[in-house]
Write a protein that holds these residues in place. Structure first.
Motif, PDB file in Angstrom:
ATOM      1  N   GLY A 238      21.207  54.192 -30.333  1.00 41.03           N
ATOM      2  CA  GLY A 238      21.114  54.922 -31.595  1.00 41.03           C
ATOM      3  C   GLY A 238      21.457  56.398 -31.490  1.00 41.03           C
TER       4      GLY A 238
ATOM      5  N   CYS B 208      16.253  47.878 -36.197  1.00 38.16           N
ATOM      6  CA  CYS B 208      16.649  49.267 -36.477  1.00 38.16           C
ATOM      7  C   CYS B 208      16.732  50.077 -35.187  1.00 38.16           C
ATOM      8  CB  CYS B 208      15.622  49.904 -37.416  1.00 38.16           C
ATOM      9  SG  CYS B 208      15.807  51.679 -37.614  1.00 38.16           S
ATOM     10  N   ILE B 209      17.829  50.845 -35.039  1.00 36.82           N
ATOM     11  CA  ILE B 209      18.008  51.653 -33.833  1.00 36.82           C
ATOM     12  C   ILE B 209      17.691  53.128 -34.075  1.00 36.82           C
ATOM     13  CG2 ILE B 209      19.653  50.070 -32.751  1.00 36.82           C
ATOM     14  CD1 ILE B 209      21.929  51.903 -33.703  1.00 36.82           C
ATOM     15  N   GLY B 210      17.232  53.459 -35.266  1.00 38.00           N
ATOM     16  CA  GLY B 210      16.811  54.848 -35.528  1.00 38.00           C
ATOM     17  C   GLY B 210      17.942  55.862 -35.432  1.00 38.00           C
ATOM     18  N   CYS B 211      19.152  55.459 -35.818  1.00 36.38           N
ATOM     19  CA  CYS B 211      20.295  56.369 -35.666  1.00 36.38           C
ATOM     20  C   CYS B 211      20.347  57.394 -36.792  1.00 36.38           C
ATOM     21  CB  CYS B 211      21.599  55.578 -35.603  1.00 36.38           C
ATOM     22  SG  CYS B 211      21.994  54.659 -37.118  1.00 36.38           S
TER      23      CYS B 211
END
Lengths: 642, 248
Positions: B64, B159-162
């Motif tokens: 991310g 979700c990768i929190g990018c």
């Protein structure tokens, strides 16, 4: 250097329980008087920081990424082992222990590995309680799969993103402790050096990667969880920022470095596409459960498309050579076998640097047997990733794979309490050397990182704090200013370089030397040559490198240069270790020690030990010590996966 | 293949002369977009010019870190794909490609294409977890979870929190990010105890960090590299309302 592993006495199965009873405890009311520095926020670091804070310690937690959630554990795909025996297929703590010792080619400590297997079951319980969405069966129970090197299904997984889900679990526990004020979090902070006072670790120096501020931190104990050093090869499956600097600086301050030559080459990665490649991408080896590995039987077929090669002309070399394990042989065995067929001219795919370095991993049979839907459910995200990178679909054409550097079993030496040879410096996860011997089995890295962080260090750190800790210290102690000045001088020296070459170029050059001579196959002449070449490259670095920008800003090139400087010294240590270890074992394959069929030959008479290197100053050769390994519960045997 | 990159250059958070600058790069269709930036940076370093700072790390789409707006779209032209997985085969030879940082009040620019996303960590710290102490867990199979439920929870947990959702939203709303975490834990039995307080606290923190609200544009879902569904936002709304009713 004194190497006392502090392995508890008594029967193997009772050691950990007995040890926990005998360990000194820190009174609950006193824990808050101790400040612990945790460096790194991967599985080991995040779980350690969270668990230590839960116990009541105050924790300063550092990571180089912009968020702790981005540590490279996030990229682990396949799964995590645990001896739950939920499948009723004969698994047990003893079997996981045995498989791990054997898989490590009898170069790991029995006591550590047994503890790892014991603790594995608690890890799964804890992760599920955190809300980690593991794969489930229809009845609601946890699903398992078998994984490289195991004949039981003991691997828990979350699609092909197990590392991500476990890390987000540990990260959430960490952020909970940030919320209650027990952890102070410092992202975009890089540890530049360790501060040692009277032989004890008393703190560290960091650089704030956003502002460039270099500053000291005092700590009652330092817990290093900074991962592995695979990027010494330049091309690896590691994240670009993964590096050896923190561990190597501790080595230069007196921590023994164990088995640096033990590196793991992962058999299933996407092959290099061209000379510009910046990193390699792993394809989880869980793919080997349903994919069949083959190359053309004749070199004359190697340039032809896979579809044109008749079944009879396909060489399923793992299935033929290892009938009982087939495509699921351990990683080192699978990697060497792939190298061998490619070196024999049977490789497939485009030529890069003069050779076809790839083999097929073919899902056609599984798709026919199970249907494309089941395969998609199991590996959909991996197939998508492959297609994005190569432009080819594994549903219709076999994947091309080739081994790549993936994990480093070597690391800072630690005793049973995970403490290094410097009192107060503890080392967890991939950064230590303790549990995987000369080769790590699939789905065991996540297990070890979390075992160390959630369950081992919370129990063992009290022993140090209650019995060896030297009392309070602040950064006013002159040792801090001294080390800080050295860090500033190094930064100034790098920024003062007047060369023209980007550091990346020089790093690539080092990687090539390491891959050619200290990679999948090694020999004495090549290693000696590499040592000379690395020394020459190190010399040239200071004349040729260019480091742009300034010290007091975000400067990724300065960060990288500092890491490459350490890799340039560390690569030589790896080659020295590989040269002295005149045997083949696990991932360390010396061409001069193999059977006519190309299997590794160990030399237990001379090398049944961990090699531990002690730094002896800039102009002296490091000193090699040994920790003998004794096997009381497992009989030393030749690994066979036939 | 040759492309012209128009890149946002900004020397620091307060640079008043920040703006787009043009660079020409020789590249190859098999190279990744970030490798093209690597080539550009190597050239700039050789010429003694200042290279372009950008975040990246794993380069396999999961950490991310990478965060570029390419031709106006966070993570560029390919759906469900992070910047680091974009390859040059997505572009024409001689293409002119504009590259900018995430833009949102809550994500201040640090330098060039690098922004500060620590606001996301502060939102997670405000309840994005199950409060379970290490050692306190029951056996992992003690609570069965249906396969479909586990799969749905996973879809949100991916979700990768990018921060692409924020970068794409005209309101710079973080509701897809917050909703994904709230939905994951609301679906699982382990998340039930703190269900209400979690949603309430995380939304309050989201507001405090300067993110906007959702007005149903759907841009976030369109750019999400992990294909997190807008259902996350619907569930977030349900969860916050449910929490309010419980309190009443």
């Amino acid at each position: 250097m004194k190497l006392d592993a502090r392995i508890p006495s008594g029967p193997l199965a009772e050691k950990w329980d007995r040890h926990r009873f005998e360990l000194k405890l820190v009174n609950p009311a006193n824990k808050r008087r101790f400040r612990i520095a945790v460096v790194g926020t991967g599985l080991a670091g995040a779980s350690a920081a969270a668990s230590l804070a839960e116990l009541g310690y105050d924790v300063d937690c550092f990571c180089i990424q912009d968020s702790p959630r981005r540590a490279h554990s996030i990229a682990a795909q396949g799964g995590i082992n645990a001896a739950k025996n939920y499948q009723n297929d004969g698994d047990s703590i003893w079997r996981l222990f045995y498989d791990t010792v054997k898989g490590g080619d009898f170069r790991a400590r029995e006591a550590n590995v047994y503890r790892l297997a014991q603790v594995s079951v608690d890890i799964i319980d804890h992760c599920v309680a955190q809300g980690v969405p593991f794969a489930r069966e229809y009845g609601g129970a946890l699903d398992n799969r078998s994984f490289g090197g195991a004949q039981v299904s003991r691997t828990f997984y979350a699609r092909g993103q197990t590392g991500q889900q476990l890390l987000l679990g540990a990260y959430s526990a960490l952020m909970r402790m940030v919320d209650v004020g027990k952890v102070s979090l410092y992202p975009r902070h890089e540890m530049l050096d360790l501060v040692v006072v009277d032989g004890h670790a008393r703190g560290l120096i960091t650089r704030n990667l956003t502002t460039g501020e270099i500053r000291p931190w005092a700590a009652d104990a330092v817990v290093l969880c900074t991962g592995g050093y695979g990027n010494v090869f330049y091309l690896s499956t590691n994240a670009k920022a993964s590096n050896v600097t923190a561990a190597y600086r501790c080595y230069k301050r007196g921590a023994g470095f164990a088995n640096p030559c033990f590196t793991q080459i992962h058999p299933t990665c996407i092959p290099q596409g061209g000379p510009y490649q910046s990193k390699l991408t792993l394809m989880s080896e869980s793919l080997r459960n349903d994919g069949r590995v083959w190359v053309p039987r004749r070199a004359s077929d190697s340039g032809r498309p896979a579809a044109e090669i008749a079944e009879a002309d396909r060489y399923y070399y793992l299935e033929e050579r290892y009938p009982s394990f087939g495509n699921l042989v351990p990683r080192d065995v699978a990697s060497r076998a792939a190298k061998k067929v490619c070196d024999d001219g049977l490789g497939v795919g485009p030529e890069v640097l003069g050779q076809r370095n790839a083999v097929y991993l073919d899902f056609a049979a599984s798709i026919e047997r199970l249907g494309a839907g089941v395969i998609k459910e199991r590996y959909g995200n991996l197939f998508d990733m492959y297609e994005r990178i190569t432009g080819e679909s594994p549903y219709t054409a076999p994947m091309r794979i080739y081994p790549a550097v993936h994990y480093t079993m070597g690391g800072l030496w630690v005793d049973y309490n995970l403490m290094s040879t410097i009192p107060g410096l503890h080392v967890l996860g991939e950064a230590n050397f303790s549990d995987h011997g000369a080769n790590r089995l699939g789905a065991s890295a996540l297990m070890q990182g979390l075992a160390d962080g959630y369950f081992v260090i919370p129990a063992t750190i009290g022993q140090f704090l209650a019995s060896q800790h030297r009392g309070p210290i602040t950064t006013a102690h002159p040792a801090f200013a001294e080390v800080e000045a050295q860090c500033r001088a190094q930064t100034a020296r790098l920024l003062g370089l007047r060369g023209k070459r980007p550091v990346d170029d020089l790093h690539r050059e080092l990687g090539r030397i390491m891959w050619d001579h200290c990679g999948m196959a090694r020999n004495a002449a090549g290693l000696a040559q590499a040592i000379g070449e690395i020394a020459a490259l190190r010399e040239r670095f200071w004349h040729e490198a260019a480091v742009p920008g300034s010290a007091d800003e975000l400067n990724p090139w300065l960060e990288h240069a500092g890491r490459v400087v350490d890799f340039l010294e560390f690569g030589e240590l790896m080659c020295s270790d590989a040269l002295v270890r005149d045997e083949s074992c696990g991932g360390h394959f010396r061409e001069d020690h193999q059977t006519p069929e190309g299997e590794a030959i160990r030399d237990d008479e001379r090398f049944c030990h961990a090699a531990v290197w002690e730094y002896a100053g800039p102009s002296a050769a490091p000193v090699r010590h040994v920790e003998p390994l004794t096997f009381e519960n497992v009989k030393l045997a030749t690994r066979s996966y036939k | 293949m040759r492309v012209k990159l128009r890149i946002w250059r900004q020397s620091g958070p307060t640079d008043t002369k920040a703006g787009l600058r043009d660079y020409t790069v020789e590249t190859d269709e098999h190279m990744s977009f970030l490798e093209t930036l690597d080539v550009l940076n190597a050239d700039l370093i050789r010429k003694g010019e200042s290279p372009v700072a950008f975040d990246h790390d794993c380069r396999e789409g999961i950490c991310g870190a990478c965060s570029l707006v390419i031709d106006g779209v966070p993570h560029g032209p390919r759906a469900a794909t992070t910047t680091c997985q974009i390859h040059m085969r997505e572009f024409r030879d001689q293409a002119v490609i504009t590259v900018e940082p995430w833009r949102a009040k809550a994500f201040p620019v640090i330098k060039d294409l690098t922004v500060d996303r620590s606001a996301f960590d502060r939102i997670i710290a405000a309840g994005g977890y199950v409060s379970v102490r290490t050692g306190a867990a029951p056996d992992a199979n003690a609570i069965p979870i249906g396969k479909r439920t586990a799969e749905r929870a996973f879809d949100f947990a991916a979700c990768i929190g990018c921060g692409a959702c924020v970068a794409a939203c005209p309101n710079a709303s973080a509701m897809l990010f917050v909703g994904a975490k709230v939905a994951q834990l609301a679906l699982l039995p382990q998340g039930q105890v703190e269900r209400g307080s979690r949603a309430t606290r995380m939304v309050a923190q989201m507001d405090a960090q300067g993110f906007g609200g959702c007005s149903n544009h759907g841009e976030c879902e369109a750019v999400c590299p992990k294909s997190i569904s807008l259902d996350a936002i619907a569930m977030l709304n349900v969860e916050t309302m449910r929490a309010a009713l419980e309190r009443a």
